[in-house]
Write an enzyme that holds these catalytic residues in place. Structure first.
Site, PDB file in Angstrom:
ATOM      1  N   GLU A 115      -6.255  -2.368  -3.372  1.00 38.75           N
ATOM      2  CA  GLU A 115      -6.279  -3.584  -2.560  1.00 38.75           C
ATOM      3  C   GLU A 115      -5.716  -4.777  -3.325  1.00 38.75           C
ATOM      4  O   GLU A 115      -4.927  -5.564  -2.802  1.00 38.75           O
ATOM      5  CB  GLU A 115      -7.717  -3.888  -2.111  1.00 38.75           C
ATOM      6  N   HIS A 149       0.842  -1.202   0.000  1.00 41.12           N
ATOM      7  CA  HIS A 149       0.000   0.000   0.000  1.00 41.12           C
ATOM      8  C   HIS A 149       0.877   1.251   0.000  1.00 41.12           C
ATOM      9  O   HIS A 149       0.564   2.245  -0.655  1.00 41.12           O
ATOM     10  CB  HIS A 149      -0.917   0.015   1.217  1.00 41.12           C
TER      11      HIS A 149
END
Length: 515
Positions: free
Chosen positions: A379, A359
């Site tokens: 994601e 991330h």
């Protein structure tokens, strides 16, 4: 709590692509559109441009595609954000759309140019009408409004102090002048968010929650009771710290202790450099696995840490009590201990740590907005790299699940439907929950990555394509259709447009209904 809610907590419309030829365009020029008819890519040999710098050439390149994207001229509509030259010598110059010199949130263009030849332009342009040219609200009032809307306590500890930036927020055909207030606060409920405050009246227009869930040598015991060695530590006057100074980075890899609190940080120390107490296990895994993630990125795609410039990787363990979560807050990787019944300590899974640190990588490459399809891609990219760096299976988080606790994993990339996620665009879930279903709809690109990796026969090769796509060919609001185009461009750049790898990417996306 149902499985979907747990999965969302833990790791933090059929799309079609239309091709059209423009009159007078270069013979191989392709204009690619999404299902709503918006152009997201113009690719092919688009001609030569001149300029002393990549940035100057980028502005000249935009003039070649202004009719395709629908703007009158590049000057005054864009400003350069950054430029990157890839391993093949292609410059990828990212530009933000601007109105009145102010950035339009989420609206970007990327020019791909090599030696003066324009190879393509990726982007998203909207002709918007500004509601105001100047703010009526000051920064302090905007920050106060944002913090109040997010229920941040007055005595909260900030990992990132609140910062207010004027941006235009697209709202239909309008560009609303807002303060984008960004902050990260620790506490019983950690929060990291971008809050968009109307700069004319102080109202909250949108909130994007960015908590993404889920030189001495010693040895240690991890969460699962396995030995981790070598464990790189630092000896200071006979006391050993979980600090790895061995990596070729400007920063360090460091793991510290929150002692089941939510704000105070303490060092993790040992006297003999054998980290084998039960309490130390969470720190051992967080530290060891962070080093493995660094090593994978450096060895396989030559990326030096999360930001590409050697930044420190900071991990905090023993966060809060019975905390069933892990998250990246922009500064720290933070791990709860689990409740001991359903979940173990959240630092005990390499795929989770690789997922969360990715991330951070995404934040510094494409910057995918954590909402709707771009959020689902955010994601999914973390799942893809997590599954690659772990390499053992196609499940996410299975090492954290305690037998008999009701869960065996959080997600499956091989078969997303096992955990209630869609595996094809005909199962796409339209929802306002979870930032527009970012964990749910990630199942579709997850399945695409599985298809590609298994067809190629290498997770690492597929991950290199995915990483290159995020770094060079994706904007902050790329959708599924744009992700297909980006990974194809990356595959072409790395292996050639006629390669088996390129065809595997095309077939992998087609199999999940993304064209």
């Amino acid at each position: 709590m149902n499985k979907k809610v747990i999965a969302t907590l833990v790791l933090s419309s059929v799309v079609a692509s239309a091709f059209a030829m423009n009159a007078g365009a270069a013979p191989d020029k392709q204009v690619m559109k999404n299902e709503k008819g918006a152009v997201h890519n113009v690719v092919g040999n688009l001609g030569k441009v001149s300029g002393a710098t990549a940035e100057e050439k980028a502005f000249a390149a935009l003039e070649k595609v202004k009719g395709d994207f629908g703007f009158a001229k590049a000057d005054g509509n864009f400003k350069v954000k950054k430029s990157h030259k890839d391993e093949n010598g292609t410059n990828h110059t990212k530009l933000d759309q601007v109105i009145n010199g102010i950035t339009v949130f989420g609206q970007q263009m990327i020019v791909h140019e090599a030696n003066g030849t324009v190879e393509g332009v990726t982007g998203d342009f909207k002709a918007l009408k500004a509601n105001a040219a100047k703010a009526k609200l000051n920064e302090k009032k905007a920050i106060d409004a944002a913090l109040a809307s997010a229920n941040v306590a007055s005595d909260a500890e900030f990992a990132e102090a609140p910062v207010a930036e004027l941006v235009y927020l697209p709202q239909g055909d309008a560009a609303v002048l807002t303060y984008k207030v960004s902050f990260s606060a620790m506490g019983e409920e950690a929060v990291r968010a971008d809050v968009f405050v109307d700069a004319t009246n102080g109202s909250i227009l949108n909130t994007i929650n960015k908590i993404e869930h889920a030189a001495a040598v010693g040895s240690g015991v991890g969460v699962l009771g396995d030995t981790k060695s070598p464990l790189n530590t630092n000896n200071v006057s006979g006391t050993y710290y979980l600090e790895d100074l061995t990596k070729p980075m400007t920063g360090i890899i460091r793991t510290r202790d929150m002692k089941n609190g939510t704000s105070r940080i303490s060092p993790m120390t040992d006297t003999d450099n054998v980290w084998n107490t039960t309490y130390q296990r969470a720190g051992v895994d967080a530290h060891y696995y962070a080093g493995q993630v660094f090593d994978w990125y450096k060895s396989n795609v030559n990326r030096n840490s999360i930001d590409g410039n050697g930044m420190s990787i900071e991990s905090l363990v023993h966060y809060s009590r019975n905390y069933n979560n892990a998250f990246w807050n922009g500064t720290y990787m933070v791990y709860g201990d689990g409740d001991g019944t359903t979940f173990r300590a959240f630092s005990g899974a390499l795929d989770v740590i690789a997922h969360e640190l990715t991330h951070g990588v995404t934040e510094h490459t494409s910057g995918l907005v954590y909402q709707d399809q771009s959020g689902a891609l955010n994601e999914s990219w973390s799942d893809a790299l997590g599954a690659t760096i772990d390499g053992n299976d196609w499940l996410m988080g299975e090492d954290l699940c305690i037998p008999g606790g009701g869960y065996t994993a959080f997600r499956s990339m091989q078969d997303p439907t096992l955990y209630g996620d869609p595996a094809h665009m005909n199962q796409y879930v339209n929802t306002t929950d979870d930032n527009g279903g970012v964990h749910t709809n990630s199942g579709i690109p997850n399945k695409a990555f599985y298809n590609v990796a298994t067809a190629i026969g290498s997770r690492t090769v597929a991950a290199k394509i995915w990483y290159t796509a995020s770094r060079d060919y994706m904007t902050s609001t790329t959708n599924f259709s744009g992700a297909r185009a980006a990974t194809l461009q990356a595959a072409a750049a790395l292996y050639g447009s006629g390669s088996a790898n390129y065809n595997a990417v095309a077939n992998g996306w087609s199999a999940v209904g993304v064209y």
